[in-house]
Design a protein around this motif. Structure first.
Motif, PDB file in Angstrom:
ATOM      1  N   GLN A 222      -1.821   4.429  10.323  1.00  0.00           N
ATOM      2  CA  GLN A 222      -2.866   3.815   9.495  1.00  0.00           C
ATOM      3  C   GLN A 222      -2.673   4.069   8.016  1.00  0.00           C
ATOM      4  O   GLN A 222      -3.003   3.227   7.178  1.00  0.00           O
ATOM      5  CB  GLN A 222      -4.235   4.353   9.950  1.00  0.00           C
TER       6      GLN A 222
ATOM      7  N   LEU B 211      -5.796  -0.376  11.299  1.00  0.00           N
ATOM      8  CA  LEU B 211      -4.356  -0.346  11.055  1.00  0.00           C
ATOM      9  C   LEU B 211      -3.964  -1.495  10.120  1.00  0.00           C
ATOM     10  O   LEU B 211      -4.521  -2.590  10.212  1.00  0.00           O
ATOM     11  CB  LEU B 211      -3.590  -0.502  12.377  1.00  0.00           C
TER      12      LEU B 211
ATOM     13  N   LYS C 234      -8.534  -0.493  15.631  1.00  0.00           N
ATOM     14  CA  LYS C 234      -9.481   0.274  14.838  1.00  0.00           C
ATOM     15  C   LYS C 234      -9.838   1.559  15.575  1.00  0.00           C
ATOM     16  O   LYS C 234      -9.814   1.609  16.817  1.00  0.00           O
ATOM     17  CB  LYS C 234     -10.753  -0.531  14.563  1.00  0.00           C
TER      18      LYS C 234
END
Length: 387
Positions: free
Chosen positions: A33, A63, A73
């Motif tokens: 991320q 991401l 997520k």
């Protein structure tokens, strides 16, 4: 007699997983991320390390692009209850490759914070030295495989790396738990390692393995509980090579209660049962611990503090014990068990603390009972179980 162990009856492989395995999904997500710059040898960016330890405040992180095996997520759960600024200072210290020393009273999650930081920075918290009065210099330097030593003499193959030396070779974080439990001459083995960032092996002189230089990313996280008896004072030279950070008790009562419940639930589940202790009982437990820890009740009444440390970790153990008792030894009100467990906590160090706990019962507990609280009336009625 042959005993057959079925899949259902086979014991779990491990009681507790290390942080890097317990939170592997979050670590993998954060690595993908946040693609920002990372210090040499780091598995995550400094910002992602802080997020891993403190959580994302309930927000879902996304991401930048989809990765196989990772959610799009994820909300990162908080793992350490404390000041975010403290965690940020710790991360900055490690990013600068300086030693970090976490100090504080027992039970303030110094070891847990150390483990979380090592797992996030290096991907492993396994490189650990447990400091004791019997810890030798070998734990910080190296040892020998004596079978190979006798057969070959001192060679690199016969050398056995300490966790510190292994961290130096691989550019990782090594943890030293309770460093002040080690003798001063053992502690000082770290002085040259932290200043020169290399370790000499005199037995291998004239070979290329005579000096091991630390790879980028190597540093040390140590913990110290300065209240313990038998601790050894650190030398001024060693102190100068660490940044000191004090981990204080949890200031917010609601945050402490939430943490105690979460960890007690996990402990009872590991014991194979469901957690069945009412929130009201846990609130009473947290109130007693915080009153005795601070020397003042929530209402502002003076309380004589016991000599023992009324730590959050101790409160978790009491809550877990109540949960196990409720699950496996049902019968009666679990609140009735609370005074006996509290007595077990306060009598660990000073026999006079028994009297201080009785004084607490004769003060805040009695006054709350007189104010009409049914739960505190029941606790007041249980005063006789403290004798």
């Amino acid at each position: 007699m042959t005993v057959t162990v079925t899949e259902e009856s086979a014991p779990a492989a491990r009681q507790v997983l290390p942080a890097e395995e317990r939170h592997a999904a979050e670590l993998a997500f954060l690595a993908a991320q946040d693609p920002g710059p990372r210090p040499p040898g780091w598995a995550l960016t400094p910002r992602a390390v802080v997020t891993f330890v403190c959580g994302s405040d309930g927000a879902e992180l996304a991401l930048p692009k989809r990765r196989a095996g990772l959610p799009a997520k994820l909300a990162v759960a908080p793992k350490f209850v404390g000041e975010r600024a403290l965690v940020e200072r710790c991360v900055v210290t490690l990013a600068g490759e300086r030693g970090l020393l976490l100090t504080g009273e027992p039970g303030t999650a110094k070891s847990m914070l150390s483990e979380l930081l090592a797992a996030a920075v290096s991907g492993t918290s396994a490189l650990t030295v447990q400091g004791t009065a019997g810890t030798t210099e070998d734990a910080f330097r190296y040892g020998w495989n004596y079978a190979l030593l006798l057969a070959q003499g001192p060679t690199s193959q016969a050398l056995v790396d300490s966790p510190v030396l292994a961290a130096m070779r691989t550019g990782r974080v090594v943890r030293v738990e309770e460093i002040t439990r080690c003798l001063p001459e053992v502690q000082d083995a770290l002085v040259s390692i932290l200043s020169d960032r290399r370790l000499s092996v005199p037995e291998l002189t004239a070979t290329e393995d005579a000096v091991v230089s630390a790879a980028p990313g190597f540093t040390v996280i140590a913990t110290a509980n300065l209240r313990d008896r038998g601790v050894s004072e650190m030398s001024a030279a060693l102190k100068r090579r660490f940044n000191f950070e004090t981990v204080a008790p949890i200031a917010d009562a609601d945050a402490e209660a939430t943490l105690i419940r979460r960890q007690a639930v996990a402990a009872v589940q590991r014991a194979g049962a469901a957690f069945g202790v009412d929130d009201a009982v846990l609130d009473a437990l947290v109130t007693v611990f915080r009153d005795l820890r601070s020397g003042r009740s929530a209402e502002g009444w003076d309380v004589e503090r016991p000599g023992t440390v009324m730590s959050t970790a101790e409160a978790v153990q009491v809550a877990a014990s109540l949960g196990v008792a409720a699950a496996y030894l049902p019968g009666g009100d679990v609140l009735d068990l609370l005074p006996g467990h509290l007595l077990g906590v306060v009598r660990k160090d000073d026999p006079a603390d028994h009297g201080r706990l009785l004084g607490y019962w004769d003060g805040p507990v009695r006054r709350r009972a007189e104010d009409g609280s049914a739960m505190w009336r029941r606790l007041w009625d249980l005063r006789g179980s403290l004798r």
